[in-house]
Design a protein around this motif. Structure first.
Motif, PDB file in Angstrom:
ATOM      1  N   ASP A 158      40.261  55.716  39.734  1.00 36.46           N
ATOM      2  CA  ASP A 158      40.905  54.536  39.160  1.00 36.46           C
ATOM      3  C   ASP A 158      39.985  53.327  39.331  1.00 36.46           C
ATOM      4  O   ASP A 158      39.523  53.042  40.441  1.00 36.46           O
ATOM      5  CB  ASP A 158      42.240  54.284  39.879  1.00 36.46           C
ATOM      6  N   PRO A 159      39.681  52.588  38.252  1.00 34.16           N
ATOM      7  CA  PRO A 159      38.799  51.421  38.357  1.00 34.16           C
ATOM      8  C   PRO A 159      39.256  50.394  39.391  1.00 34.16           C
ATOM      9  O   PRO A 159      38.425  49.679  39.965  1.00 34.16           O
ATOM     10  CB  PRO A 159      38.833  50.831  36.935  1.00 34.16           C
ATOM     11  N   LEU A 160      40.560  50.293  39.626  1.00 36.32           N
ATOM     12  CA  LEU A 160      41.037  49.365  40.650  1.00 36.32           C
ATOM     13  C   LEU A 160      40.544  49.781  42.033  1.00 36.32           C
ATOM     14  O   LEU A 160      40.215  48.929  42.878  1.00 36.32           O
ATOM     15  CB  LEU A 160      42.563  49.303  40.649  1.00 36.32           C
ATOM     16  N   ASP A 175      49.241  51.923  48.453  1.00 38.27           N
ATOM     17  CA  ASP A 175      50.476  51.645  47.733  1.00 38.27           C
ATOM     18  C   ASP A 175      50.345  50.380  46.898  1.00 38.27           C
ATOM     19  O   ASP A 175      50.849  50.314  45.767  1.00 38.27           O
ATOM     20  CB  ASP A 175      51.638  51.506  48.719  1.00 38.27           C
ATOM     21  N   ILE A 176      49.658  49.374  47.441  1.00 35.64           N
ATOM     22  CA  ILE A 176      49.461  48.127  46.694  1.00 35.64           C
ATOM     23  C   ILE A 176      48.685  48.397  45.406  1.00 35.64           C
ATOM     24  O   ILE A 176      49.031  47.890  44.323  1.00 35.64           O
ATOM     25  CB  ILE A 176      48.749  47.083  47.568  1.00 35.64           C
ATOM     26  N   LEU A 177      47.648  49.223  45.473  1.00 37.88           N
ATOM     27  CA  LEU A 177      46.855  49.524  44.281  1.00 37.88           C
ATOM     28  C   LEU A 177      47.664  50.294  43.249  1.00 37.88           C
ATOM     29  O   LEU A 177      47.529  50.061  42.037  1.00 37.88           O
ATOM     30  CB  LEU A 177      45.595  50.302  44.672  1.00 37.88           C
ATOM     31  N   LYS A 178      48.493  51.217  43.706  1.00 35.37           N
ATOM     32  CA  LYS A 178      49.366  51.933  42.765  1.00 35.37           C
ATOM     33  C   LYS A 178      50.307  50.955  42.062  1.00 35.37           C
ATOM     34  O   LYS A 178      50.563  51.074  40.853  1.00 35.37           O
ATOM     35  CB  LYS A 178      50.182  52.983  43.511  1.00 35.37           C
ATOM     36  N   ARG A 179      50.834  50.018  42.813  1.00 30.62           N
ATOM     37  CA  ARG A 179      51.763  49.049  42.222  1.00 30.62           C
ATOM     38  C   ARG A 179      51.045  48.107  41.253  1.00 30.62           C
ATOM     39  O   ARG A 179      51.603  47.729  40.208  1.00 30.62           O
ATOM     40  CB  ARG A 179      52.461  48.265  43.345  1.00 30.62           C
ATOM     41  N   VAL A 180      49.810  47.730  41.570  1.00 31.01           N
ATOM     42  CA  VAL A 180      49.031  46.908  40.637  1.00 31.01           C
ATOM     43  C   VAL A 180      48.777  47.694  39.355  1.00 31.01           C
ATOM     44  O   VAL A 180      48.897  47.157  38.240  1.00 31.01           O
ATOM     45  CB  VAL A 180      47.703  46.446  41.269  1.00 31.01           C
ATOM     46  N   ARG A 181      48.429  48.972  39.487  1.00 29.85           N
ATOM     47  CA  ARG A 181      48.213  49.799  38.298  1.00 29.85           C
ATOM     48  C   ARG A 181      49.479  49.874  37.456  1.00 29.85           C
ATOM     49  O   ARG A 181      49.426  49.799  36.215  1.00 29.85           O
ATOM     50  CB  ARG A 181      47.758  51.201  38.728  1.00 29.85           C
ATOM     51  N   ALA A 182      50.635  50.004  38.097  1.00 26.56           N
ATOM     52  CA  ALA A 182      51.903  50.048  37.360  1.00 26.56           C
ATOM     53  C   ALA A 182      52.149  48.734  36.624  1.00 26.56           C
ATOM     54  O   ALA A 182      52.635  48.723  35.479  1.00 26.56           O
ATOM     55  CB  ALA A 182      53.052  50.342  38.313  1.00 26.56           C
ATOM     56  N   VAL A 183      51.793  47.614  37.251  1.00 24.94           N
ATOM     57  CA  VAL A 183      51.943  46.307  36.586  1.00 24.94           C
ATOM     58  C   VAL A 183      50.998  46.226  35.399  1.00 24.94           C
ATOM     59  O   VAL A 183      51.363  45.733  34.318  1.00 24.94           O
ATOM     60  CB  VAL A 183      51.690  45.163  37.581  1.00 24.94           C
ATOM     61  N   PHE A 184      49.767  46.701  35.569  1.00 27.83           N
ATOM     62  CA  PHE A 184      48.810  46.731  34.460  1.00 27.83           C
ATOM     63  C   PHE A 184      49.421  47.462  33.258  1.00 27.83           C
ATOM     64  O   PHE A 184      49.346  46.993  32.119  1.00 27.83           O
ATOM     65  CB  PHE A 184      47.523  47.442  34.893  1.00 27.83           C
ATOM     66  N   GLU A 206      55.194  42.074  42.989  1.00 30.47           N
ATOM     67  CA  GLU A 206      55.322  42.150  41.532  1.00 30.47           C
ATOM     68  C   GLU A 206      55.824  40.844  40.930  1.00 30.47           C
ATOM     69  O   GLU A 206      55.460  40.505  39.782  1.00 30.47           O
ATOM     70  CB  GLU A 206      56.266  43.293  41.134  1.00 30.47           C
ATOM     71  N   LYS A 207      56.636  40.088  41.660  1.00 33.11           N
ATOM     72  CA  LYS A 207      57.154  38.822  41.145  1.00 33.11           C
ATOM     73  C   LYS A 207      56.032  37.819  40.907  1.00 33.11           C
ATOM     74  O   LYS A 207      56.181  36.901  40.090  1.00 33.11           O
ATOM     75  CB  LYS A 207      58.159  38.229  42.133  1.00 33.11           C
ATOM     76  N   VAL A 208      54.927  38.000  41.626  1.00 32.27           N
ATOM     77  CA  VAL A 208      53.750  37.135  41.439  1.00 32.27           C
ATOM     78  C   VAL A 208      52.756  37.779  40.478  1.00 32.27           C
ATOM     79  O   VAL A 208      52.229  37.117  39.574  1.00 32.27           O
ATOM     80  CB  VAL A 208      53.069  36.859  42.795  1.00 32.27           C
ATOM     81  N   ALA A 256      51.437  60.705  38.998  1.00 26.96           N
ATOM     82  CA  ALA A 256      51.229  61.751  37.993  1.00 26.96           C
ATOM     83  C   ALA A 256      50.770  61.171  36.672  1.00 26.96           C
ATOM     84  O   ALA A 256      49.912  61.747  35.978  1.00 26.96           O
ATOM     85  CB  ALA A 256      52.525  62.551  37.810  1.00 26.96           C
ATOM     86  N   HIS A 257      51.334  60.037  36.280  1.00 27.09           N
ATOM     87  CA  HIS A 257      50.968  59.427  35.006  1.00 27.09           C
ATOM     88  C   HIS A 257      49.496  59.022  35.000  1.00 27.09           C
ATOM     89  O   HIS A 257      48.771  59.244  34.018  1.00 27.09           O
ATOM     90  CB  HIS A 257      51.866  58.216  34.745  1.00 27.09           C
ATOM     91  N   GLN A 258      49.031  58.428  36.113  1.00 18.63           N
ATOM     92  CA  GLN A 258      47.632  58.005  36.181  1.00 18.63           C
ATOM     93  C   GLN A 258      46.694  59.197  36.040  1.00 18.63           C
ATOM     94  O   GLN A 258      45.720  59.153  35.270  1.00 18.63           O
ATOM     95  CB  GLN A 258      47.370  57.294  37.514  1.00 18.63           C
ATOM     96  N   LEU A 259      46.980  60.278  36.778  1.00 21.46           N
ATOM     97  CA  LEU A 259      46.104  61.435  36.732  1.00 21.46           C
ATOM     98  C   LEU A 259      46.128  62.079  35.344  1.00 21.46           C
ATOM     99  O   LEU A 259      45.085  62.488  34.811  1.00 21.46           O
ATOM    100  CB  LEU A 259      46.520  62.452  37.798  1.00 21.46           C
TER     101      LEU A 259
END
Length: 687
Positions: free
Chosen positions: A488-490, A516-525, A592-594, A666-669
């Motif tokens: 993941d580029p992140l 976990d923070i990186l997964k959540r950033v990816r989800a926001v992306f 996520e609110k930020v 799973a979605h990322q992979l």
């Protein structure tokens, strides 16, 4: 006794007891045979056998002594970093006392305890190696790998200064571990403490002239500023002599006292009894290559070459540093600024002059303000340059123009330039363990490879024969050490400090929290419609000291309380801009609110190819705060890239199991697999 301005001399006093006043604010008694450091304006009275030595900024003939920190007193009474550590190591207690805890840092170790445990503290020690340029010989890597299993917690950690950290060593095993490292071509001397730390340089083993010079210069600076009094070897290998071939130019530069940089006849000619006011960091690189975060160091050294590629000299930056204290505005991160240019044969003399300037003028009363960045901020660069020039003995030349900096990771396969290959491997948070650790050892041992560690917590396998590339690639992939296009580029640019459970300074999680923070950033992306290939530089630390350099990140999260962070914005991908505080005490569950409104706004309003950090600087924090405060959580148009990829539960569960092994969902992979399949098909047709 005339000396040049800022000069320091010493005399040997025999058959008398004398008292020294004012040396770096010190007062202590020395008996016969003592080495007494004397500063400019020192006077010796033959009638009274009294030596009066005055250190700037105290004026002669004054009885007032400046305040000094407790650590300065520990250093003064330590017999060059020996006592009371040597006695504390022999006791049955699992820990060492306060003075020894400070002194063992100079030996490359920190005393720690597991903060997850309740009740009686379970003490252990973290050891940090010193590897100029990140160079790790084959023998040393294998030794560190074994020590981690036998005496540590089973993992090795790669640091942001190109070194190893070995966690969990108990006191009774310290000498065994230290002596093994030393006898395996390694060292921990000066990896911590108030002296020069590990010297950074680009880890890529290129044979190009400027890279070779940068790495040789980093080695030479490390040797020049290495302690000479023998305390390290006395403590860990009973004074056994370790043979090392020091370049003659290093010995010559260290011994030169033409301009009063040294303590003559002292066991520590550069450091004296008090060493430096605080830690000191140096990095060396070549133009464009900012793999070392050059502006965050006390000294940044850049090779300057002719148009035909022949190195001629060095540009010098000074005054960078990351550490600060929350809500104490007089503490701050700072970027290095240009000092000047020197011909290549003078680089060691200039570095020594800068170190001597900080040694004699840096604050020793309050350790929060003891880094060289505060001296330069107080004096201004012109006054600092003038002081350095007095120790250097001549004027610095004007700083040469440099091209724009780029961050270089050196991941994947590359040619070294001598027929060999190197392979850069991404290691999440620098933590090597499990199957990754086993496989790396097997490869490094089987193919007799040397390695290098990068300032981005990654590892490079060096001197690979082309014929072995395929089997090595296969073994790496099977261990989860993926080609960078599958990461993941992140994750590729993210960094975190260890923080909990062992760091005593941690306020909240960093290494354990960032996956976990990186997964959540990816989800926001995905939610706001940013492409998978897009990224931001994210760095997380558990406290404001800035070990993972969060103040250079596009998105920096700095521990600001239990489960909360300060959010810093405004760094740039090439690490040349300082971030600024955007929000305080944001709870981890509220990120996520930020992040949603910030990334949504970036997606919608950025200019062509504008990075997230540059965007936040252009829009301004006042406007961004308004956007965050008014955010209602509604995305105007859902991402057309957020596709449903699973038709049945069984396939999803199988993909999810594979993804968890790589700290993904799973979605990322699945997206990576589809994307890489399409790329391979296109490349096949193009071929």
């Amino acid at each position: 006794m005339a000396t040049s301005i800022g000069a320091t001399n010493s005399v040997i006093l025999k058959d008398s007891k004398v008292k020294i006043h004012g040396f770096h604010g010190l007062r202590s008694s020395y008996s016969s045979g003592s080495v007494v450091p004397l500063r400019r304006c020192a006077r010796v009275s033959s009638s009274s056998s009294i030596v009066q030595a005055v250190s700037a900024p105290v004026k002669p003939n004054t009885s007032t002594e400046p305040k000094r920190s407790k650590v300065e007193i520990f250093k003064e009474h330590s017999n060059f970093i020996r006592y009371p550590l040597n006695e504390e190591l022999l006791t049955e207690a699992p820990n060492i006392n306060e003075a020894a805890t400070q002194l063992i840092k100079f030996h490359g170790s920190y005393q720690q305890y597991n903060r997850d445990d309740r009740g009686t503290r379970s003490y252990s020690f973290m050891l940090r190696t010193k590897n100029p340029c990140g160079k790790v010989p084959n023998q040393l890597y294998l030794a560190m790998d074994s020590l981690a299993d036998e005496f540590g917690i089973g993992t090795l950690r790669l640091t942001t200064r190109q070194t190893f950290q070995l966690h969990g060593v108990v006191k009774k095993d310290l000498k065994t571990v230290m002596s093994t490292i030393i006898k395996s071509m390694g060292s921990t001397l000066g990896a911590c403490g108030d002296l020069n730390r590990n010297v950074l340089a680009p880890a890529a083993p290129f044979t190009r002239k400027d890279y070779v010079l940068a790495q040789e210069t980093a080695d030479n600076i490390a040797a020049l500023l290495s302690p000479q009094s023998g305390f390290y070897y006395d403590t860990w290998i009973d004074g056994e002599k370790i043979m090392s071939a020091e370049p003659p130019e290093v010995t010559k530069a260290r011994n030169d006292n033409s301009h009063g940089t040294n303590f003559p006849d002292s066991p520590e000619p550069i450091y004296g009894t008090q060493f430096l006011p605080r830690k000191f960091k140096v990095a060396v690189t070549v133009p464009t290559d900012n793999s070392v975060d050059i502006l965050t160091n006390d000294i940044g050294v850049v090779v300057v070459s002719e148009a035909v590629g022949e190195p001629q000299g060095f540009n010098i930056y000074v005054g960078g540093g990351m550490g600060r204290t929350h809500r104490v505005e007089t503490t701050f991160p700072r970027l290095g600024e240009p000092l000047g240019y020197v011909p290549k044969e003078d680089i060691l003399y200039v570095v020594k002059a800068i170190v001597a300037t900080q040694r004699d003028n840096g604050r020793r009363d309050d350790r929060r303000y003891s880094r060289m960045k505060y001296l330069i901020s107080s004096w201004g660069i012109e006054k600092f340059r003038s002081a350095v020039e007095q120790y250097y003995g001549k004027k610095l030349e004007p700083f040469r123009e440099l091209p724009e900096w780029e961050f270089k990771s050196y991941l994947g396969w590359h040619e070294q330039g001598n027929g060999g290959l190197f392979c850069g491997l991404h290691v999440d948070n620098g933590r090597i363990g499990g199957k990754m650790k086993t496989t790396l050892r097997e490869i490094i041992e089987k193919y007799n490879l040397n390695v290098r560690l990068t300032p981005n917590q990654n590892i490079i396998l060096c001197d690979v024969r082309p014929a072995t590339k395929r089997p090595i690639s296969t073994a790496l992939a099977q261990a989860g050490l993926l080609h960078p296009r599958y990461v993941d580029p992140l994750n590729l640019t993210a960094m975190a400090c260890p923080a909990f459970p062992l760091c005593p300074l941690a306020i909240t999680e960093a290494e354990r929290g960032i996956p976990d923070i990186l997964k959540r950033v990816r989800a926001v992306f995905e939610k706001v419609g940013l492409k998978y290939s897009e990224s931001v530089v994210i760095r997380v630390t558990g406290c404001p000291n800035g070990c993972a350099r969060p103040y250079m990140a596009e998105l920096g999260l700095v521990g600001d309380g239990p489960n909360s962070y300060q959010i810093w914005l405004g760094g740039t991908p090439n690490q040349t801009s300082l971030a600024q505080t955007f929000l305080n005490k944001v709870k981890v569950q509220d990120l996520e609110k930020v992040l949603e409104p910030l990334f949504y706004c970036w997606k919608r309003k950025r200019q062509a190819k504008e990075s997230f950090g540059s965007f936040t600087n252009r829009i301004g924090f006042e406007k961004l705060n308004e956007i965050v405060e008014k955010w209602d959580g509604i995305i105007a148009s859902p991402s057309r890239f957020n596709l449903k990829l699973f038709a049945d539960k069984e396939t999803f569960e199988a993909m999810d199991d594979l993804a968890k092994e790589q700290n993904k969902n799973a979605h990322q992979l699945a997206m990576e697999v589809v994307r890489n399949f399409v790329v391979d098909q296109k490349n096949g047709k193009a071929g």
